[in-house]
Every structure is written in C-alpha cells, then in structure tokens.
Design an enzyme around this catalytic site. Structure first.
Site, mmCIF file in Angstrom:
data_model
loop_
_atom_site.group_PDB
_atom_site.id
_atom_site.type_symbol
_atom_site.label_atom_id
_atom_site.label_comp_id
_atom_site.label_asym_id
_atom_site.label_seq_id
_atom_site.Cartn_x
_atom_site.Cartn_y
_atom_site.Cartn_z
ATOM 1 N N GLU A 333 0.839 -1.202 0.000
ATOM 2 C CA GLU A 333 0.000 0.000 0.000
ATOM 3 C C GLU A 333 0.873 1.251 0.000
ATOM 4 O O GLU A 333 1.760 1.390 0.851
ATOM 5 C CB GLU A 333 -0.889 0.050 1.252
ATOM 6 C CG GLU A 333 -2.016 -0.948 1.290
ATOM 7 C CD GLU A 333 -2.893 -0.793 2.536
ATOM 8 O OE1 GLU A 333 -4.055 -1.214 2.488
ATOM 9 O OE2 GLU A 333 -2.410 -0.263 3.559
ATOM 10 N N CYS A 334 0.633 2.150 -0.925
ATOM 11 C CA CYS A 334 1.212 3.495 -0.947
ATOM 12 C C CYS A 334 2.741 3.464 -0.851
ATOM 13 O O CYS A 334 3.415 3.237 -1.837
ATOM 14 C CB CYS A 334 0.595 4.345 0.167
ATOM 15 S SG CYS A 334 0.759 6.123 -0.100
ATOM 16 N N GLY A 335 3.307 3.687 0.326
ATOM 17 C CA GLY A 335 4.753 3.630 0.469
ATOM 18 C C GLY A 335 5.308 2.294 0.042
ATOM 19 O O GLY A 335 6.415 2.203 -0.509
ATOM 20 N N LEU A 337 4.110 0.465 -2.365
ATOM 21 C CA LEU A 337 4.148 0.532 -3.828
ATOM 22 C C LEU A 337 5.433 1.223 -4.287
ATOM 23 O O LEU A 337 6.108 0.744 -5.205
ATOM 24 C CB LEU A 337 2.928 1.297 -4.350
ATOM 25 C CG LEU A 337 3.007 1.820 -5.789
ATOM 26 C CD1 LEU A 337 3.054 0.673 -6.791
ATOM 27 C CD2 LEU A 337 1.818 2.742 -6.089
ATOM 28 N N SER A 435 -0.747 -0.775 -4.794
ATOM 29 C CA SER A 435 -1.482 0.408 -5.207
ATOM 30 C C SER A 435 -1.294 1.503 -4.170
ATOM 31 O O SER A 435 -0.741 1.274 -3.089
ATOM 32 C CB SER A 435 -2.975 0.098 -5.381
ATOM 33 O OG SER A 435 -3.626 0.077 -4.119
#
Length: 459
Positions: A333-335, A337, A435
């Site tokens: 998730e986020c970081g 990714l 993502s």
C-alpha cells in the site's frame, strides 16, 4: 463487559484547533486515573492514532464510515469496548465536516450520533470573549439532534479570561463548560509534509504528557466529563462473514514494520490473526534476512525519507525479488508501492534503486498528488479482489508513480453524487499487488480469502 462504561467524542470547530494535543492529554490523564482507555479516531488518519497508541499504550482504532458499513463499524467498536472503561474518540476536521457537503456523511457529528456518544466541543479562546458564545450556539443550532454535552476552551490566557468565556457560553448556550486548556511548552507535535511526524519515528518522552495531564486535572472538571459520558448502551452491530478460523493455518505473513513502513490499521492485523496466520515483523531498512513466509505486507509510511538506506540494503532487495519470483503473495500500500517500484526520486532529486517488482518510477512532488476517499473497481483478478469487485479506501500522497505496465483497477472520486476524478491505478505482477489505496479489510473480508488462496496456490 460491565453494564456501565464511558465514551465521548472530542470534536473541534475545525482542523488545527488542538484536538490531537488535548486528546493526548486526556488519554494520559484517564490512564493515570487507572481507567482502561480505548483511544479512537474518526476517519482514516494513521498519524493521530499512532500518537494515541504511543501515549496511552493501547492501540488506537479508526472509525471510518466511508470504508466500513454501519453495522460492521459498530461491531468493531463494541468489540474494543469489551476490554475498556472509557473510549476517548478524537474527531476529524470540524464537527460537521464530512465527505462533501452532507454533515451526516463521514463527519464527526455523524459518528457521534451513530455510536450514541456525547460530543465535547473544543473551541479556541484566543483573542475572544463573549463572541465565543455565538460560535458554540452556531454549532448547537446547526443540528439540534446532536448531543453537544459540554465545551472545553483551548488557548486561554488566564483564569480571569476563562471565567469570562465560561459565563458567556453557559449564559447564552445553556451547555456546561468543563474547563480550559492553557498554553504549555513541550507538548507540541512535530509536523512534516503528510501531517504529523509518526510516533514511531520519535522517542516518546512521556513526562511532558504526564505533566500536561496533571495540569488538565487542575483546569478541567474530569468528574463532570465522566458523568456526562457515562452510558450502558452500546451501538447495535454485526460482524460480516469472516474467513474461517483456520483459513490461514500453516501460513506465515511477514509485515514490514520500521521507520519507513508503519501505517497499518490494528483492526486489519487482528482480522488476519483470526485466520490462524502466523504473523511476524521485519524491517526493510535494517534486516538483511527476510523471514520464511508465504505472504508479505508492505504498508504505507515514508520510504522517500529513507530511500538511501533502503537502496543500500541490497540483500533485502534481492530477497524480496526472490520471494516474488517463487510466488510469495505480496501486498503493498502506498509507500509499499513506491518501494516495490523500479526506482524512487526523493524531494532532493536524487534517484534510488528500489525492489523492481512493479516496473515503474516514483517521484516526490511538492504538493498532494491525490488526497481523500475513493472507490477502486478491479478490472481483472487481483490479489485482493476479483474482476468487478469494488474496494473503498483513501489515498494521501505527494509522490506520483509512472508505471510501465497497465493498471488493474478503475478508480474514481465521487462527492455529493458527482464524479470529480477518474483514473487508473493498482498493479498486479505475478502474485504481487500494489497500489496507492489504503483499505480496511473489514469492509469486505473476502479480500483476505483471496489473499490467503493466492498464498496457498503458490505452495
């Protein structure tokens, strides 16, 4: 659980009015009184909850009505209150600020009504006297059905100033003023581009918060606050269908947990643990050996601040690539990714080699690239969702990811019934999915079944 408990929502007139600082003082104070305290935060914020947890020692829970159906959220809240004497719930933004212009959608006020909790309104006493009553009265009249049970005044210069404010509010608004919060050195929270610095990155000095709590004990009527927040009625909730208690038996999940990756909802980890998974933690920053595992979770955080150290840990990069190649089910998730991408450009313009599982480049910007709630519909089979399934979550990032492979999710931001933005996101490569979207698993526990099945299929 005992028949009686306490719960209240500390709401503000807007962002920056001191909710988090006062919440932390109250958490420390209630703990000092020997109460079993359950901290909570309205909305998806990871940073405030991290500070809640660090100060009071109990994992803070997010109460997010965009990601979670009412019945599910209520069930999660009731579960936590089985082990608590009092819930201290910090609101989000201003009392009536939600998603769009509907004050009953994803707002602090809506959450207070959903849970049946009284609201304690925090107002700013700086440079004002009788006019503060107009502010309180406006919040009262905006939704007369909301139980604003008490007021706390922040940033008060003196006892004389406080008495002027107290008399004005109680005379014109007929609501008790529970005390005031004077200025105090040493309790400000550090900030950076995504908001507060994470509690994980700071060495928590408990003494200033204990001193702050001792001061609040003198300036607030805590007994009155406890009386106003006493209840014996928990909200009605029901758990959704959960994975089987042995669905994860025999599998090990490795969770990245260090200064670079630490944004996780405790409820998500609890749901995973209920499947019988063995959960271990590792540090992409400091460890040179990846745990023996069939699943990996790389959460959000600040990889951009640690890009050089992440790039230098070549052994970990290699082990993650090898895990991907042998089919370990990896979710990011986020970081996470950004870390799984090919490279990352930090705010200084320096470019660093990353894991290179998801082909693409992350680049830090100077303003938010995307912020807020959104829906993501899978366009093909992914690690968490099959084609057509919709996940609700939120994005909050200054970076942008330029992919070299097609996205697998169709995303959109809808507010007040209108689609404001639509974009593609989320990338599936082999048994790895990444993502920018942060999700709460309880909204659709089938996500866990998909993830577990992907891990078993690769054995």
């Amino acid at each position: 659980m005992a028949a009686s408990f306490h719960a209240f929502v500390l709401a503000g007139t807007g962002s920056g009015c001191g909710k988090t600082t006062v919440t932390l003082g109250l958490l420390s104070l209630m703990k000092k009184r020997g109460l079993r305290v359950q901290p909570c935060k309205v909305g998806p914020d990871y940073l405030d909850t991290g500070w809640h947890t660090a100060v009071c020692g109990t994992a803070s829970r997010n109460l997010d009505s965009f990601m979670l159906p009412t019945s599910t959220l209520n069930a999660l809240f009731c579960e936590q209150m089985r082990h608590a004497d009092i819930a201290v719930i910090e609101g989000v933004m201003g009392l009536y600020d939600g998603y769009g212009t509907d004050p009953d959608y994803c707002s602090t006020a809506a959450m207070a009504k959903q849970l049946g909790c009284p609201v304690i309104l925090l107002v700013d006493g700086k440079a004002v006297s009788t006019s503060i009553a107009a502010t309180v009265m406006g919040f009262q009249h905006f939704d007369p059905s909301l139980n604003i049970a008490g007021v706390i005044v922040n940033r008060v210069n003196s006892e004389t100033h406080y008495q002027l404010l107290k008399v004005a509010i109680e005379r014109y608004c007929s609501v008790p003023v529970l005390g005031y919060v004077p200025r105090m050195e040493g309790v400000a929270l550090p900030e950076r581009h995504l908001g507060l610095v994470t509690a994980r990155e700071s060495v928590i000095n408990q003494q200033p918060w204990q001193d702050f709590a001792a001061m609040l004990e003198q300036t607030l009527d805590i007994d009155a606050l406890l009386a106003l927040s006493a209840s014996d009625n928990l909200p009605v909730g029901e758990w959704p269908a959960l994975p089987a208690a042995d669905a994860g038996a025999g599998l090990t999940l490795a969770i990245a947990d260090d200064e670079a990756f630490n944004f996780y909802y405790p409820d998500n980890i609890t749901l995973l643990a209920r499947t019988g998974l063995n959960i271990v933690r590792f540090s992409p920053l400091h460890d040179t050996c990846l745990p023996d595992c069939q699943m990996i979770w790389l959460g959000g955080g600040y990889p951009e601040l640690h890009a050089a150290a992440l790039a230098r840990n070549v052994t970990m990069l290699e082990q993650l690539r090898a895990a991907h190649q042998r089919g370990v089910a990896i979710y990011a998730e986020c970081g996470g990714l950004m870390y799984l991408g090919s490279s990352l450009e930090d705010s200084n313009g320096d470019r660093w080699q990353m894991v290179d599982i998801i082909p693409g480049h992350s680049k830090m910007g100077k303003r938010l690239t995307r912020f807020g709630y959104c829906e993501a519909q899978a366009t093909q089979q992914t690690l968490l969702a099959t084609a057509g399934e919709v996940l609700r979550g939120h994005e909050f990032h200054y970076s942008d990811f330029t992919p070299e492979t097609p996205a697998v999710m169709s995303c959109r931001k809808v507010r007040d019934g209108k689609t404001l933005q639509a974009w593609s996101g989320g990338w599936q490569v082999g048994n790895t999915f990444a993502s920018y979207l942060h999700v709460h698993f309880a909204q659709r526990p089938e996500m866990l079944n998909h993830w577990l099945a992907a891990a078993r299929n690769a054995l």
